[in-house]
Write an enzyme that holds these catalytic residues in place. Structure first.
Site, PDB file in Angstrom:
ATOM      1  N   SER A 250       0.846  -1.197   0.000  1.00  0.00           N
ATOM      2  CA  SER A 250       0.000   0.000   0.000  1.00  0.00           C
ATOM      3  C   SER A 250       0.881   1.246   0.000  1.00  0.00           C
ATOM      4  O   SER A 250       2.107   1.161   0.057  1.00  0.00           O
ATOM      5  CB  SER A 250      -0.894   0.008   1.227  1.00  0.00           C
ATOM      6  OG  SER A 250      -0.112   0.341   2.364  1.00  0.00           O
ATOM      7  N   LYS A 251       0.212   2.391  -0.019  1.00  0.00           N
ATOM      8  CA  LYS A 251       0.933   3.676  -0.034  1.00  0.00           C
ATOM      9  C   LYS A 251       1.937   3.754   1.107  1.00  0.00           C
ATOM     10  O   LYS A 251       2.975   4.384   0.992  1.00  0.00           O
ATOM     11  CB  LYS A 251      -0.072   4.826   0.102  1.00  0.00           C
ATOM     12  CG  LYS A 251      -0.808   5.122  -1.181  1.00  0.00           C
ATOM     13  CD  LYS A 251      -0.783   6.639  -1.465  1.00  0.00           C
ATOM     14  CE  LYS A 251      -1.164   6.921  -2.891  1.00  0.00           C
ATOM     15  NZ  LYS A 251      -2.613   6.824  -3.121  1.00  0.00           N
TER      16      LYS A 251
END
Ligand code: GLU
Length: 475
Positions: A250-251
């Protein structure tokens, strides 16, 4: 059957690595089957969809070397077809209006929670009679449209990656909303599962290849295909990309968009190569380092793993270094020059630049490393601790001073070979140890004891008249 696959990105952000990997698998499959690879921009979330993201996605795909066969389809342009399908389901009695308010639905979920049950719609408005409906309408209630999902239904499909799949209707959360809330005489905005089925069918998609986070959607979509009497495509669900802790990338893991990787100095060849390996194992005898344009005939979905693929930076870096090292110096220079211009460095002629590239190329892992590796050739490097202690060592300054005199007197042609000869002759005539002069020269030119080949470095600096000032700063 003509193979037609698609990538259906939502333009709500830059091209994500997961989407790019799905695109790659679709492209490789299409090309291996002599089929077509299509793109559909799923822009029905009007608030979050942006043209700049569509552009970023298409640019990112092209950068990776993925070409598509027809003009990209813009999903919002087919809204009439989507609404027609909803109307068809209403007429067939397979969908209905649900007038439950948000408040009522929240209460329903609260109650389910209290009873220790998973949240689901309890199908409360599935069988309203006409009077009940009229009453809700009179109250001015709006409605969503729901598609009936039978709890006893079992949904089967043969997944090209995961094998035989069975899903229980009861696990799909009750009757599914297919159109957003709207006044009771209208059809609201059609929602994802319905829209995808209509579009995939219009586009004659033969295989839907997408991430395993869509498995429950596939079950719902199969029911919609049946209800709309449309032919189902074949499905294949790819494993997710995981971070080093085994969670979905994820980010928070830093970079996740293809643009980020590009900006860090990864090459498109290494990215496409690495992402293909994220979940796919090449057949025996095939090297792990490849170009997607060369290996696509060997791509088979059966060799895609079922379990998640851990993102391995070391392997990506290794592949990237291999790609950069395999390029000719002209190509490397094309990528490095913009980085040097950004630094406002005065850039000498092409020949000199190519010699610099040849010198630093073997130490590049990322293209961006070409900035720091080149810096000492454009800027005067500070004298570091190890450099200073070398210059201060016994006999170093005198040796450098004598060398400077020699440089001033001789007319050497500034090639590495001439530098070699100059040093050899100098050591012999002055009776100076070669080690001493070489180490001291390195300290003077680069300010530290590590760095690229010394004679090539000296030759480059001499060609732009920068060796003298560096040697003379030592005394
Ligand atoms: N727009 C969906 C997504 O980006 C498409 C999923 C699909 O391939 O059906 O996740």
């Amino acid at each position: 059957m003509t193979v037609r696959v698609r990538l259906a990105p939502s333009p709500t952000g830059n091209l994500h690595i997961g989407t790019a990997r799905t695109a790659l698998f679709n492209w490789l499959f299409a090309r291996s089957q002599k089929g077509q690879f299509l793109i559909r921009i799923e822009d029905t979330d009007k608030e979050r969809s942006k043209q700049e993201f569509t552009e970023n996605i298409l640019e990112g795909l092209s950068w990776l070397g993925l070409n598509w066969d027809e003009e990209p389809i813009i999903q919002s342009e087919s809204i009439h077809a989507h609404k027609d399908a909803i109307q068809e389901l209403l007429v067939k009695g397979l969908a209905y209006r649900c007038y439950a308010t948000e408040n009522e639905l929240n209460q329903m979920r609260e109650q389910q929670k209290l009873n220790g049950l998973p949240p689901r719609y309890d199908n409360r408005h599935r069988n309203l009679n006409q009077e009940e409906e009229e009453l809700f309408k009179k109250e001015g209630r709006s409605s969503v449209i729901r598609f009936k999902i039978d709890d006893n239904e079992k949904i089967y499909w043969k997944d090209l990656i995961r094998g035989q799949m069975i899903w229980n209707g009861a696990d799909l959360g009750g009757d599914m909303v297919i159109a957003r809330r709207a006044p009771a005489n209208q059809i609201g905005d059609p929602l994802y599962n319905l829209v995808v089925v209509v579009d995939d069918s219009i586009m004659r998609i033969s295989h839907v290849i997408r991430g395993e986070d869509h498995i429950a959607n596939t079950a719902k979509q199969i029911l919609l295909y049946k209800a709309l009497c449309k032919t189902e495509p074949i499905f294949a669900h790819t494993p997710l990309i995981l971070n080093s802790e085994g969670r979905k990338l994820s980010k928070r893991d830093g970079v996740t968009s293809i643009k980020d990787f590009k900006e860090m100095g990864y090459t498109s060849d290494a990215m496409a190569n690495y992402m293909t390996l994220l979940g796919w194992s090449p057949p025996e005898g095939l090297d792990e380092k490849f170009k997607i344009k060369e290996i696509f005939p060997k791509f088979r979905l059966e060799r895609v793993n079922k379990s998640g693929a851990k993102f391995d930076w070391e392997k990506l870096n290794w592949l990237n270094a291999q790609v950069i090292h395999s390029w000719n110096s002209k190509k490397v220079l094309e990528s490095l020059k913009p980085l040097w211009i950004e630094e406002s460095w005065e850039i000498p002629n092409e020949d000199w630049c190519l010699s610099l590239v040849e010198l630093i190329q073997p130490s590049l892992t990322l293209l961006n490393d070409g900035k720091e590796e080149a810096r000492p050739f454009f800027e005067l490097p500070p004298l570091m601790k190890d450099g200073i202690s070398q210059i201060e060592s016994k006999g170093a300054r005198e040796a450098l001073q004598k060398l400077l005199t020699e440089i001033d007197q001789s007319h050497w042609d500034k090639t590495p070979a001439a530098a070699q000869k100059l040093v050899n002759d100098f050591c012999k005539s002055q009776d100076i140890k070669k080690g001493l002069i070489m180490k001291s020269l390195r300290a003077a030119l680069l300010g530290r004891m590590q760095g690229p080949d010394l004679l090539a470095t000296w030759s480059l600096l001499a060609r732009i008249g920068k060796d003298r000032e560096r040697i003379s700063r030592c005394f």
